[in-house]
Design a protein around this motif. Structure first.
Motif, mmCIF file in Angstrom:
data_model
loop_
_atom_site.group_PDB
_atom_site.id
_atom_site.type_symbol
_atom_site.label_atom_id
_atom_site.label_comp_id
_atom_site.label_asym_id
_atom_site.label_seq_id
_atom_site.Cartn_x
_atom_site.Cartn_y
_atom_site.Cartn_z
ATOM 1 N N THR A 127 19.914 -100.565 15.999
ATOM 2 C CA THR A 127 20.647 -101.824 15.850
ATOM 3 C C THR A 127 19.811 -102.923 15.195
ATOM 4 O OG1 THR A 127 20.072 -103.098 17.848
ATOM 5 C CG2 THR A 127 21.640 -101.296 18.143
ATOM 6 N N PRO A 128 20.500 -103.880 14.538
ATOM 7 C CA PRO A 128 19.800 -105.070 14.038
ATOM 8 C C PRO A 128 19.781 -106.197 15.084
ATOM 9 C CG PRO A 128 22.021 -104.951 13.118
ATOM 10 C CD PRO A 128 21.900 -103.823 14.118
ATOM 11 N N ILE A 129 20.002 -105.830 16.359
ATOM 12 C CA ILE A 129 20.072 -106.846 17.431
ATOM 13 C C ILE A 129 18.689 -106.989 18.074
ATOM 14 C CG2 ILE A 129 21.163 -107.466 19.633
ATOM 15 C CD1 ILE A 129 23.412 -105.395 18.816
ATOM 16 N N TYR A 130 18.252 -108.233 18.252
ATOM 17 C CA TYR A 130 16.984 -108.462 18.944
ATOM 18 C C TYR A 130 17.233 -109.379 20.138
ATOM 19 C CZ TYR A 130 17.119 -112.922 16.488
ATOM 20 O OH TYR A 130 17.506 -114.147 16.028
ATOM 21 N N GLY A 131 16.316 -109.353 21.094
ATOM 22 C CA GLY A 131 16.416 -110.235 22.260
ATOM 23 C C GLY A 131 15.051 -110.847 22.531
ATOM 24 N N LEU A 132 15.037 -112.092 22.959
ATOM 25 C CA LEU A 132 13.795 -112.769 23.324
ATOM 26 C C LEU A 132 14.051 -113.521 24.621
ATOM 27 C CD1 LEU A 132 12.913 -114.406 19.867
ATOM 28 C CD2 LEU A 132 11.841 -112.377 20.858
ATOM 29 N N THR A 133 13.085 -113.483 25.552
ATOM 30 C CA THR A 133 13.290 -114.170 26.825
ATOM 31 C C THR A 133 12.286 -115.310 26.964
ATOM 32 O OG1 THR A 133 14.093 -112.126 27.799
ATOM 33 C CG2 THR A 133 13.432 -113.849 29.321
ATOM 34 N N GLU A 134 12.813 -116.507 27.136
ATOM 35 C CA GLU A 134 11.950 -117.685 27.286
ATOM 36 C C GLU A 134 12.381 -118.430 28.538
ATOM 37 O OE1 GLU A 134 11.673 -120.044 23.768
ATOM 38 O OE2 GLU A 134 9.826 -120.983 24.517
ATOM 39 N N ALA A 135 11.428 -118.746 29.396
ATOM 40 C CA ALA A 135 11.700 -119.436 30.669
ATOM 41 C C ALA A 135 12.849 -118.759 31.420
ATOM 42 C CB ALA A 135 11.996 -120.914 30.418
ATOM 43 N N GLY A 136 12.834 -117.434 31.442
ATOM 44 C CA GLY A 136 13.821 -116.681 32.214
ATOM 45 C C GLY A 136 15.181 -116.554 31.552
ATOM 46 N N VAL A 137 15.350 -117.157 30.368
ATOM 47 C CA VAL A 137 16.656 -117.073 29.704
ATOM 48 C C VAL A 137 16.534 -116.156 28.490
ATOM 49 C CG1 VAL A 137 18.499 -118.362 28.554
ATOM 50 C CG2 VAL A 137 17.247 -119.403 30.452
ATOM 51 N N LYS A 138 17.391 -115.118 28.451
ATOM 52 C CA LYS A 138 17.335 -114.174 27.336
ATOM 53 C C LYS A 138 18.338 -114.581 26.265
ATOM 54 C CE LYS A 138 17.880 -109.327 26.134
ATOM 55 N NZ LYS A 138 18.083 -107.964 26.594
ATOM 56 N N LYS A 139 17.829 -114.688 25.043
ATOM 57 C CA LYS A 139 18.727 -114.995 23.925
ATOM 58 C C LYS A 139 18.718 -113.805 22.976
ATOM 59 C CE LYS A 139 18.625 -119.947 24.053
ATOM 60 N NZ LYS A 139 17.525 -120.885 24.128
ATOM 61 N N THR A 140 19.884 -113.485 22.443
ATOM 62 C CA THR A 140 19.926 -112.379 21.489
ATOM 63 C C THR A 140 20.400 -112.883 20.131
ATOM 64 O OG1 THR A 140 22.169 -111.809 22.155
ATOM 65 C CG2 THR A 140 20.420 -110.622 23.250
ATOM 66 N N GLY A 141 20.052 -112.148 19.113
ATOM 67 C CA GLY A 141 20.479 -112.497 17.754
ATOM 68 C C GLY A 141 20.580 -111.230 16.931
ATOM 69 N N LYS A 142 21.067 -111.381 15.707
ATOM 70 C CA LYS A 142 21.233 -110.228 14.822
ATOM 71 C C LYS A 142 20.538 -110.548 13.511
ATOM 72 C CE LYS A 142 25.142 -107.089 14.921
ATOM 73 N NZ LYS A 142 26.520 -106.798 14.655
ATOM 74 N N ASP A 143 19.717 -109.643 13.032
ATOM 75 C CA ASP A 143 19.050 -109.851 11.754
ATOM 76 C C ASP A 143 18.684 -108.474 11.192
ATOM 77 O OD1 ASP A 143 17.203 -110.424 9.656
ATOM 78 O OD2 ASP A 143 16.799 -112.365 10.590
ATOM 79 N N ARG A 144 19.124 -108.203 9.987
ATOM 80 C CA ARG A 144 18.872 -106.861 9.414
ATOM 81 C C ARG A 144 17.384 -106.536 9.319
ATOM 82 N NH1 ARG A 144 23.591 -104.339 6.372
ATOM 83 N NH2 ARG A 144 25.090 -104.699 8.009
ATOM 84 N N LYS A 145 16.538 -107.593 9.254
ATOM 85 C CA LYS A 145 15.124 -107.269 9.055
ATOM 86 C C LYS A 145 14.459 -106.680 10.304
ATOM 87 C CE LYS A 145 12.900 -111.792 9.383
ATOM 88 N NZ LYS A 145 13.232 -113.036 8.818
ATOM 89 N N VAL A 146 15.120 -106.761 11.466
ATOM 90 C CA VAL A 146 14.524 -106.147 12.664
ATOM 91 C C VAL A 146 14.979 -104.686 12.850
ATOM 92 C CG1 VAL A 146 14.488 -108.410 13.791
ATOM 93 C CG2 VAL A 146 16.275 -106.772 14.419
ATOM 94 N N MET A 147 15.882 -104.261 12.020
ATOM 95 C CA MET A 147 16.408 -102.892 12.136
ATOM 96 C C MET A 147 15.341 -101.899 11.649
ATOM 97 S SD MET A 147 19.708 -101.282 12.007
ATOM 98 C CE MET A 147 19.951 -99.539 11.779
ATOM 99 N N PRO A 148 14.921 -100.958 12.514
ATOM 100 C CA PRO A 148 13.935 -99.976 12.044
ATOM 101 C C PRO A 148 14.403 -99.284 10.767
ATOM 102 C CG PRO A 148 14.174 -99.825 14.416
ATOM 103 C CD PRO A 148 15.226 -100.795 13.941
ATOM 104 N N ARG A 149 13.470 -99.104 9.831
ATOM 105 C CA ARG A 149 13.834 -98.462 8.557
ATOM 106 C C ARG A 149 13.986 -96.957 8.745
ATOM 107 N NH1 ARG A 149 11.433 -101.487 4.312
ATOM 108 N NH2 ARG A 149 11.518 -103.657 4.976
#
Ligand code: NAD
Length: 352
Positions: free
Chosen positions: A126-148
């Motif tokens: 997937t091109p979906i990534y997640g990051l957790t800051e101060a206990g809150v997880k945010k997700t986003g979509k970006d083709r550049k994170v998709m493994p080639r």
């Protein structure tokens, strides 16, 4: 046939036993010269082996993935190490937590990822990534994170114990179930999703019965690949929203939360998505989709009740508040009372 858009990102998959040996060629193919191999401490032996195979192309091993959901502090430490190593490519070996760190790095640098998944979470597709800051997880979509490139080497999954394999496979199945009633579903994605359910329903009981069953292990990887593909291709609904909220708010384990909630989220949409239900039940070999999933969870000995994985009963109202905060597409409209019933049943482990 209704008009549709089918937006599947390009990727390359190497599938089969012993395919980790192809890693150097795959890194070279991307034009990279120094690959940093990233893992959890428990999978460091795989990372060391990959680094050995890479030889001069290895920028070393970073076995510093120690938590799920990519906490930003952990990512910062990985980013510093990666920069110092001079890496121009990331090789991630492990489950969704490790793939997530590679994605976090790729988001910052744009460098390519080769993923070698060792669980069935499906993040590698997937091109979906997640990051957790101060206990809150945010997700986003970006083709550049998709493994080639993704290398599914069954040999690296043989050590995955049944108590991790079973929920991990159900996590992949959850992607397939929700893809079948997605607002942007299309015939190709639905085919992949149905096939994913079929493969996982066949593989998981066989793995639990005999964890050394290589055919079942490779079927599960195939199902995980399909699950990840559909997760990245169409929008997820109530099930993923609830699991995201429960996991983030009560710090519940990711795959187990998906396993427990899935039969109940499926039942919630039972009347509103009859064609999806028919296809899910058919792929499971069951008469009712939700009941079939609940039975499968029992067969593979995975947890069935949120109360058994640390969810407090008085957390149900809080989870409802959060789950209803942002409206999102779901076949059946979101109704607080009906969702309360769903969560109560999932909390107690009752049949949906
Ligand atoms: P995980 O990566 O945390 O791994 C679970 C456990 O399995 C770990 O203890 C690990 O050491 C062990 N393990 C992994 N491979 C093993 C092996 N071969 N043998 C023995 N033990 C092994 O868990 P996960 O469920 O794979 O991933 C969960 C994370 O992935 C969550 O943060 C979730 O949000 C994320 N995820 C993201 C996406 C996406 O598209 N972005 C999709 C699915 C999951």
């Amino acid at each position: 046939m209704n008009p549709f858009v089918c937006d599947l990102p390009a990727y390359r998959v190497i599938f089969g036993p012993g395919t980790l040996a192809q890693l150097p060629d795959e890194v070279r193919r991307l034009g990279a010269r120094r690959a940093l191999v990233i893992s959890m401490p428990a999978e460091a032996r795989f990372a060391e082996e990959a680094s050995r195979q890479l030889g001069d192309m290895s920028a070393g091993v970073y076995a510093g993935v120690v938590a799920q959901h990519v906490p930003v502090e952990m990512l910062k430490a990985a980013a510093e190490h990666a920069a110092q190593s001079g890496a121009d490519c990331y090789v991630v070996i492990g489950g969704g937590s490790t793939v997530g760190v590679g994605k976090g790095l790729a988001l910052q640098t744009g460098l390519p990822i080769v993923a070698v998944p060792t669980t069935y979470a499906g993040s590698e597709m997937t091109p979906i990534y997640g990051l957790t800051e101060a206990g809150v997880k945010k997700t986003g979509k970006d083709r550049k994170v998709m493994p080639r490139t993704v290398i599914y080497d069954v040999d690296l999954t043989m050590s995955l114990p049944s108590h991790i394999s079973a929920p991990s496979g159900m996590n992949a199945m959850a992607h397939c179930v929700e893809a079948l009633y997605a607002p942007d579903a299309n015939p190709i994605v639905s085919l992949l999703a149905e096939e994913g359910i079929r493969a996982l329903a066949r593989a998981l009981p066989a793995i639990v019965k005999d964890p050394s069953d290589r055919t079942a292990r490779s079927d599960a990887q195939y199902g995980a690949w399909l699950g990840g593909t559909v997760l990245g291709a169409v929008a997820m609904s109530i099930h993923h929203k609830l699991c995201h909220t429960l996991g983030g708010t009560f710090n519940l384990p990711h795959a187990e939360t998906h396993t427990i909630v899935l039969p109940h989220a499926t039942a919630y949409n039972r009347e509103a998505a009859p064609e999806a239900m028919r296809r899910i039940a058919g792929a499971l070999g069951a008469t009712d989709a939700a009941g079939g999933i609940y039975d499968l969870v029992g067969t593979i000995g995975a947890p069935r009740a949120l109360k058994d994985i640390g969810m407090p009963e008085d957390g149900i109202e809080r989870a409802l508040d959060l789950a209803l905060q942002n409206q999102y597409a779901n076949p059946r409209p979101l109704d607080r009372d009906a969702l309360r019933t769903l969560l109560r049943r999932a909390w107690a482990g009752e049949r949906p």
